[in-house]
Design a protein around this motif. Structure first.
Motif, PDB file in Angstrom:
ATOM      1  N   HIS A  15       0.764  -1.259  -0.112  1.00  0.00           N
ATOM      2  CA  HIS A  15       0.043  -0.062  -0.139  1.00  0.00           C
ATOM      3  C   HIS A  15       0.756   1.078  -0.086  1.00  0.00           C
ATOM      4  O   HIS A  15       2.249   1.145   0.023  1.00  0.00           O
ATOM      5  CB  HIS A  15      -0.998  -0.131   1.250  1.00  0.00           C
ATOM      6  CG  HIS A  15      -0.321  -0.339   2.364  1.00  0.00           C
ATOM      7  ND1 HIS A  15       0.374   0.653   3.394  1.00  0.00           N
ATOM      8  CD2 HIS A  15      -0.517  -1.118   3.388  1.00  0.00           C
ATOM      9  CE1 HIS A  15       0.981   0.324   4.118  1.00  0.00           C
ATOM     10  NE2 HIS A  15       0.290  -1.048   4.425  1.00  0.00           N
ATOM     11  N   GLN A  16       0.326   2.407   0.041  1.00  0.00           N
ATOM     12  CA  GLN A  16       0.889   3.630  -0.144  1.00  0.00           C
ATOM     13  C   GLN A  16       1.935   3.832   1.080  1.00  0.00           C
ATOM     14  O   GLN A  16       3.008   4.373   0.981  1.00  0.00           O
ATOM     15  CB  GLN A  16      -0.268   4.681  -0.095  1.00  0.00           C
ATOM     16  CG  GLN A  16       0.328   6.304  -0.558  1.00  0.00           C
ATOM     17  CD  GLN A  16       1.111   6.048  -1.559  1.00  0.00           C
ATOM     18  OE1 GLN A  16       0.356   5.678  -2.786  1.00  0.00           O
ATOM     19  NE2 GLN A  16       2.143   6.877  -2.098  1.00  0.00           N
ATOM     20  N   VAL A 152      -2.094   3.788   7.506  1.00  0.00           N
ATOM     21  CA  VAL A 152      -2.709   2.705   6.694  1.00  0.00           C
ATOM     22  C   VAL A 152      -1.875   1.620   6.983  1.00  0.00           C
ATOM     23  O   VAL A 152      -0.880   1.706   7.449  1.00  0.00           O
ATOM     24  CB  VAL A 152      -2.458   3.022   4.980  1.00  0.00           C
ATOM     25  CG1 VAL A 152      -1.062   3.372   4.898  1.00  0.00           C
ATOM     26  CG2 VAL A 152      -3.094   1.928   4.226  1.00  0.00           C
ATOM     27  N   GLN A 160     -11.512  -3.477   4.502  1.00  0.00           N
ATOM     28  CA  GLN A 160     -12.224  -2.681   3.499  1.00  0.00           C
ATOM     29  C   GLN A 160     -12.785  -3.509   2.321  1.00  0.00           C
ATOM     30  O   GLN A 160     -13.729  -3.162   1.854  1.00  0.00           O
ATOM     31  CB  GLN A 160     -11.434  -1.317   3.457  1.00  0.00           C
ATOM     32  CG  GLN A 160     -11.437  -0.506   4.611  1.00  0.00           C
ATOM     33  CD  GLN A 160     -10.303   0.934   4.550  1.00  0.00           C
ATOM     34  OE1 GLN A 160     -10.889   1.403   3.306  1.00  0.00           O
ATOM     35  NE2 GLN A 160      -9.766   1.159   5.223  1.00  0.00           N
ATOM     36  N   LYS A 166     -13.229   0.651  -1.921  1.00  0.00           N
ATOM     37  CA  LYS A 166     -12.038   0.957  -2.240  1.00  0.00           C
ATOM     38  C   LYS A 166     -11.231   1.791  -1.172  1.00  0.00           C
ATOM     39  O   LYS A 166     -11.704   2.804  -1.010  1.00  0.00           O
ATOM     40  CB  LYS A 166     -11.772   1.711  -3.728  1.00  0.00           C
ATOM     41  CG  LYS A 166     -10.475   1.727  -4.215  1.00  0.00           C
ATOM     42  CD  LYS A 166     -10.076   3.259  -4.563  1.00  0.00           C
ATOM     43  CE  LYS A 166      -8.636   3.365  -5.225  1.00  0.00           C
ATOM     44  NZ  LYS A 166      -7.848   3.779  -4.132  1.00  0.00           N
ATOM     45  N   ASP A 168      -8.808   3.727   1.341  1.00  0.00           N
ATOM     46  CA  ASP A 168      -7.763   4.866   1.356  1.00  0.00           C
ATOM     47  C   ASP A 168      -6.556   4.320   1.227  1.00  0.00           C
ATOM     48  O   ASP A 168      -6.237   3.150   2.098  1.00  0.00           O
ATOM     49  CB  ASP A 168      -8.159   5.888   2.419  1.00  0.00           C
ATOM     50  CG  ASP A 168      -9.107   6.661   1.977  1.00  0.00           C
ATOM     51  OD1 ASP A 168      -9.763   6.659   1.023  1.00  0.00           O
ATOM     52  OD2 ASP A 168      -9.795   7.031   2.938  1.00  0.00           O
ATOM     53  N   GLY A 169      -5.360   4.779   0.708  1.00  0.00           N
ATOM     54  CA  GLY A 169      -4.003   4.320   0.737  1.00  0.00           C
ATOM     55  C   GLY A 169      -3.639   3.206  -0.019  1.00  0.00           C
ATOM     56  O   GLY A 169      -2.596   2.616  -0.167  1.00  0.00           O
ATOM     57  N   GLN A 172      -4.317   2.986  -7.143  1.00  0.00           N
ATOM     58  CA  GLN A 172      -5.205   2.551  -7.977  1.00  0.00           C
ATOM     59  C   GLN A 172      -4.702   1.251  -8.730  1.00  0.00           C
ATOM     60  O   GLN A 172      -5.423   0.469  -9.017  1.00  0.00           O
ATOM     61  CB  GLN A 172      -5.371   3.605  -8.968  1.00  0.00           C
ATOM     62  CG  GLN A 172      -6.735   3.340  -9.966  1.00  0.00           C
ATOM     63  CD  GLN A 172      -8.103   2.913  -9.353  1.00  0.00           C
ATOM     64  OE1 GLN A 172      -8.540   3.506  -8.573  1.00  0.00           O
ATOM     65  NE2 GLN A 172      -8.689   1.962  -9.804  1.00  0.00           N
TER      66      GLN A 172
END
Length: 186
Positions: A15-16, A152, A160, A166, A168-169, A172
């Motif tokens: 993830h981010q 995150v 989620q 979708k 956050d973090g 796409q």
């Protein structure tokens, strides 16, 4: 001599926050590259929710726009449980003209004494602890890097996704991969 940061983890999913840690360490230590290294089978955790191959592919999606980030699959070659000591020995043998740094979250520094072969491991590689909220470690052998809190986690993202949202973090590109292969019951 090349200077390479190794960022190991389950990345289930990446993830981010993972990306931000890599960017921060690369910039602050002026490293040449960051190698993201998914564990084949974590030694102290439950098995990952998705296969090693899917986690590798999601990592490639995560770093698709980053020129100094790469994915190494070295831990898949040995199969079984992934112990950092054995992986670092292998990396040093394969890349003798490289100085490696092992990146961990600041919250993991206090757990280092429990790592397999930690005393030997600390002679082979410099640990970098990325300080986040609530991580006030006191190990002078670990280089401390400060960064902004990225709120995150992979477990929150999985929750989620189970709810068909979708998260956050979640970049796409990684979300598209998860949808395409119907991972995490999405």
């Amino acid at each position: 001599m090349r200077r390479i940061g190794i960022f190991g983890g389950t990345f289930d999913p990446p993830h981010q926050g993972h990306l931000e840690i890599c960017k921060t360490v690369l910039e602050q230590l002026m490293l040449d590259e960051i190698w993201l290294m998914p564990t084949y089978q974590p030694p102290h955790k439950e098995p990952a929710n998705v296969t090693f191959e899917h986690r590798v592919n999601m990592l490639h999606a995560l770093i698709e726009d980053e020129t100094n980030f790469f994915v190494t699959e070295i831990e898949s070659e040995r199969k079984g449980r992934s112990y950092t000591l054995e992986t670092v020995k292998e990396l040093k043998e394969r890349y003798p003209n490289t100085q490696f740094y092992f990146i961990i979250g600041g919250d993991m520094v206090d757990y280092l004494p429990n790592w397999y072969g930690i005393d030997e491991l600390k002679t082979l590689i410099q640990f970098i602890g990325v300080s986040r909220h609530g991580s006030n470690f006191d190990d002078s052998s670990v280089l401390r890097i400060e960064m902004e809190e990225v709120n995150v986690s992979s477990s929150d993202i999985r929750n989620q996704l189970h709810a068909h949202n979708k998260p956050d973090g979640l970049p796409q590109s990684v979300f598209d991969y998860i949808k395409e292969y119907r991972l995490y019951e999405y």
